[in-house]
Design a protein around this motif. Structure first.
Motif, PDB file in Angstrom:
ATOM      1  N   ARG A   1       0.813  -1.205   0.000  1.00  0.00           N
ATOM      2  CA  ARG A   1       0.000   0.000   0.000  1.00  0.00           C
ATOM      3  C   ARG A   1       0.852   1.264   0.000  1.00  0.00           C
TER       4      ARG A   1
ATOM      5  N   LYS B   1       2.725   1.996  -3.625  1.00  0.00           N
ATOM      6  CA  LYS B   1       1.895   2.587  -4.666  1.00  0.00           C
ATOM      7  C   LYS B   1       1.595   4.065  -4.428  1.00  0.00           C
ATOM      8  N   VAL B   2       1.756   4.530  -3.182  1.00  0.00           N
ATOM      9  CA  VAL B   2       1.379   5.900  -2.855  1.00  0.00           C
ATOM     10  C   VAL B   2       2.421   6.884  -3.375  1.00  0.00           C
TER      11      VAL B   2
ATOM     12  N   GLN C   1      -4.808  10.830  -0.986  1.00  0.00           N
ATOM     13  CA  GLN C   1      -3.701  10.046  -0.452  1.00  0.00           C
ATOM     14  C   GLN C   1      -4.165   9.161   0.701  1.00  0.00           C
TER      15      GLN C   1
ATOM     16  N   GLU D   1      -6.136   6.301  -0.548  1.00  0.00           N
ATOM     17  CA  GLU D   1      -5.248   5.338  -1.191  1.00  0.00           C
ATOM     18  C   GLU D   1      -4.545   4.473  -0.152  1.00  0.00           C
TER      19      GLU D   1
ATOM     20  N   GLU E   1      -6.571   1.817   1.094  1.00  0.00           N
ATOM     21  CA  GLU E   1      -6.845   0.848   0.035  1.00  0.00           C
ATOM     22  C   GLU E   1      -8.293   0.867  -0.420  1.00  0.00           C
TER      23      GLU E   1
ATOM     24  N   SER F   1      -9.034  12.160  -8.941  1.00  0.00           N
ATOM     25  CA  SER F   1      -8.785  10.731  -8.749  1.00  0.00           C
ATOM     26  C   SER F   1      -8.770  10.002 -10.077  1.00  0.00           C
TER      27      SER F   1
END
Length: 395
Positions: free
Chosen positions: A10, A13-14, A132, A135, A138, A364
């Motif tokens: 997680r 990917k941020v 963020q 994200e 998840e 997004s």
């Protein structure tokens, strides 16, 4: 050392915040920043904060320097209730968790309610740091468009015909980055949909006090209470950052009973409680009764600065861009009249010594690259004049 596989997926990917990266440029010599949504320190009540700090240290040193309750100081939560009541948000101290800014409130709430893959809906554009946080939790982020009346709730209603969602995140008052305000009719429509389809609304309200007129919009929390008789689907968050001082790092969340204890457990695991010293300072500051005058001072200053920036942009750039004049907040959201990549343009404006935030980072999905955000909160009138002139030259 082999680092492959050591980081959680997680976090891999941020992406880093675009604004964080742009702020590096704003610190460079001769660069004028219209980028960061940073309150003007010229408007801080240093005298009042100094008095409150001295009171906190001398009159209540044990509570200022000792561990405290995870939910926050009882006295501060009472003060927050008084503050919120003026906004039409009637809550009790036991409904509140004090957080390290409203940003932490968003993080705690999203971690408490989102399972990987749960759908959360935002508007286009929306607050970058909320994206963020979603994200990191998840979430499966979906979006609906916005217009001059804020989030287009009819689009959400259409989406709900085929899609189960966990919640909606919205900044209804003078949103970041758009400066838009959700209309009264859409507020009522949104809270009704939340009950009908059993989803949560995170109402993020950092800018509601920064209105440029005497008109005060009813919060979603208040609308839900008036229309439905309860607020079980509403999570209200706000902060002292925009009306007092961001360095105190104090915000709060007003939560329904089923969620409050769970959020408190997560906060306890994260940091035990918000800074006891900051809480004591704000308690003492509220006791001085200086906040109403402070808010009026900030409102007047931002209104004046917003009008100046809007006038400059209209004069120098009005032939190529359009914008809606915000009714409050800290931002002017602009759009090129023809297709134009604002992110690419930034490379040129940096050479001219001015920085802004390209609009694509606030989406997004389906980013509109012809948009960009300007902040009028921090720059002086002279700096804004020079910055807009530089923007014109860069074209």
């Amino acid at each position: 050392m082999k680092t492959e596989g050591l980081l959680a997926q997680r976090i891999v990917k941020v992406k880093s915040s675009a604004i964080r990266e742009l702020l590096k440029h704003s610190k460079m010599e001769n660069v004028i920043s219209l980028a960061g949504g940073i309150p003007s320190d010229a408007l801080f009540d240093f005298e009042g904060l100094s008095i409150a700090t001295q009171q906190a240290i001398t009159e209540q040193p044990k509570s200022a320097f000792q561990y405290g309750l995870t939910e926050g100081s009882e006295l501060l939560r009472e003060g927050i209730c008084t503050l919120c009541a003026q906004r039409g948000v009637n809550a009790k101290p036991e409904d509140i968790v004090v957080t390290a800014g409203s940003q932490q409130a968003l993080d705690l709430v999203m971690r408490a309610v989102i399972n990987p893959g749960d759908v959360f809906v935002v508007e286009r554009p929306t607050y970058l740091a909320a994206l963020q946080t979603l994200e990191l939790a998840e979430a499966n982020v979906m979006s609906v468009s916005s217009d001059s009346d804020g989030m287009v709730v009819d689009e959400l209603a259409e989406l709900l015909k085929t899609q189960k969602i966990k919640g909606v995140y919205v900044v209804p008052n003078f949103g970041n980055p758009s400066g838009l305000t959700l209309s009264t009719a859409r507020r009522e429509q949104l809270v009704k949909l939340a009950v009908e389809h059993n989803f949560l609304i995170i109402e993020d309200d950092p800018y509601g006090e920064l209105r440029f007129t005497e008109e005060r919009n009813a919060t979603l929390y208040q609308v839900s209470q008036q229309v439905l008789g309860h607020t079980e689907n509403i999570i209200y968050t706000s902060t002292f950052s925009k009306i007092l001082a961001p360095g105190l790092r104090l915000g709060w969340a007003i939560l329904p009973p089923f969620l409050l204890h769970k959020v408190a457990i997560i906060k306890q695991a994260a940091d035990l409680h918000a800074s006891a010293l900051s809480q004591s300072i704000v308690e003492c500051y509220l006791g001085l009764d200086r906040l109403p005058a402070q808010i009026e001072k900030i409102r007047a200053a931002y209104k004046h600065k917003g009008e100046i920036l809007a006038g400059l942009v209209e004069k120098e750039l009005g032939d190529v861009i359009s914008f809606d004049m915000p009714k409050g907040g800290m931002f002017l959201w602009a759009r090129f009249r023809q297709q134009f990549d604002a992110t690419e343009w930034l490379k040129t404006t940096l050479k001219q010594g001015v920085v802004f935030v390209p609009g694509e980072y606030f989406f997004s999905d389906k980013p509109d690259r012809s948009t960009f955000r300007l902040s009028f909160a921090t720059a002086t009138e002279q700096q804004m004049q020079e910055a807009v002139a530089r923007l014109r030259r860069s074209l």
